[in-house]
Design a protein around this motif. Sequence first.
Motif, PDB file in Angstrom:
ATOM      1  N   LEU A 109       0.831  -1.205   0.000  1.00 43.22           N
ATOM      2  CA  LEU A 109       0.000   0.000   0.000  1.00 43.22           C
ATOM      3  C   LEU A 109       0.867   1.256   0.000  1.00 43.22           C
ATOM      4  N   GLY A 110       1.930   1.227   0.790  1.00 45.34           N
ATOM      5  CA  GLY A 110       2.830   2.364   0.841  1.00 45.34           C
ATOM      6  C   GLY A 110       3.516   2.612  -0.486  1.00 45.34           C
ATOM      7  N   ARG A 111       3.934   1.551  -1.133  1.00 42.78           N
ATOM      8  CA  ARG A 111       4.573   1.706  -2.440  1.00 42.78           C
ATOM      9  C   ARG A 111       3.625   2.341  -3.443  1.00 42.78           C
ATOM     10  N   ILE A 112       2.390   1.852  -3.466  1.00 40.13           N
ATOM     11  CA  ILE A 112       1.393   2.396  -4.389  1.00 40.13           C
ATOM     12  C   ILE A 112       1.096   3.859  -4.064  1.00 40.13           C
ATOM     13  N   ALA A 113       1.025   4.192  -2.786  1.00 37.79           N
ATOM     14  CA  ALA A 113       0.772   5.579  -2.393  1.00 37.79           C
ATOM     15  C   ALA A 113       1.877   6.498  -2.897  1.00 37.79           C
ATOM     16  N   ARG A 114       3.117   6.062  -2.800  1.00 40.82           N
ATOM     17  CA  ARG A 114       4.229   6.897  -3.249  1.00 40.82           C
ATOM     18  C   ARG A 114       4.228   7.062  -4.769  1.00 40.82           C
TER      19      ARG A 114
END
Length: 411
Positions: free
Chosen positions: A309-314
């Motif tokens: 999720l964090g990767r996609i958010a970035r």
Amino acid sequence: MTTTPFNPPSIAELQARFRPVFARIAEGAAAREHTRTLAYEPIAWLREAGFTRLRVPPHFGGLGASVEQLFALLVELAEADSNVAQILRPHLGFVDRLLIDRDAATQARWLPLAGQGAIFGNATTETGGGTVGELQTTLVPDPERPSGWLLDGRKFYSTGTLYADWVTVVARTVVPGRADETVHALVETTAPGVERLDDWHGFGQRLTASGTTVLRQVRVVEDALIRFPRQQPTPLVAYFQLVHLATLAGIARALQRDAVAYVRARKRVFSHGSATLPKDDPLVQQIVGELASTAYLAGLVVRDVAAELGRIARVRVAGEDVSKAELDALELRTAQAQVAVAEPVQRAAARLFDVGGSSALAEDLRLDRHWRNARTLASHNPVVYKARSVGDILLNDAEPVYYWNVGVAAP
């Protein structure tokens, strides 16, 4: 003009900031559960410390924490009191919804409020005999104000709304000559016509204020309507599910904590036991080891999904699009995570009572709250449907279901 570069906080800095608050919350968790004292004080402590501003970008007044940092801290908060973590689910999801959808005007309207400490609640689900997918809550044009609306409806499962400053109400616009449209209307919880009832009657998550919100002729201005994209793949479904899983992981950690504390302090043994002290009994040791292993697994699963999720958010913050294949893979991963975590944590919550005798049932300990809260969390999005979805995807290349509704099936 030069700007000072933003250095995001480290997880160690955030833990140092919030762990004293978590400890304070944990001290009164059992007593609040026993007396059903609503968690106004814990929410105020978290607001004051800046927890509700974690994901808000610094230029809007927030801390600019990452998705991974948020969920790591959320597990710790849920260990302290899973009610409090669940209370903030709508608020945290609303903030990340604004970040995910990347609409600059909407962000500029609402993120500064969150950066100032405003808390957002939820009024989405309706009970009763309404047809699946058909909202009974409506917005009609206000005859006395151009571009204004009147909001009417009744919602349940309004988690966190008693503690909130604003509530996000899912409603449909009804305008003669135009197709109905599903929108999110934001209204202040103290606005005329808004009534919040503390009538949540579930046996778990008793302090989350997940009861009724009544809306009678509530005036809503046009710029308080948000039109989020619907029926498109989104990481937000995984986000909201991960909040549940992080809360379950926190419960698992609380089970380990309470089992260790209970056994270490216990002196009484059974005549047919295997040691002179409970902490030396191999069977008790095995149970504690099983509880700790469940907590480890649950935490590992949460970190795994949070990392993606964090990767996609970035990627999205960088202005790049995320492919449907990536979002489908995230949704599959989250569904698998739910199946992997929900039932083991419930089993561990029941297994906790095998470390001692009848004294573990004492009302003042309220150890039963862990099972009741875990069972309630697992019931929100039934695990059986997620397990079936995983199987259908793997066997038949089925599409993940990003949006669902509850109601009565049409004849």
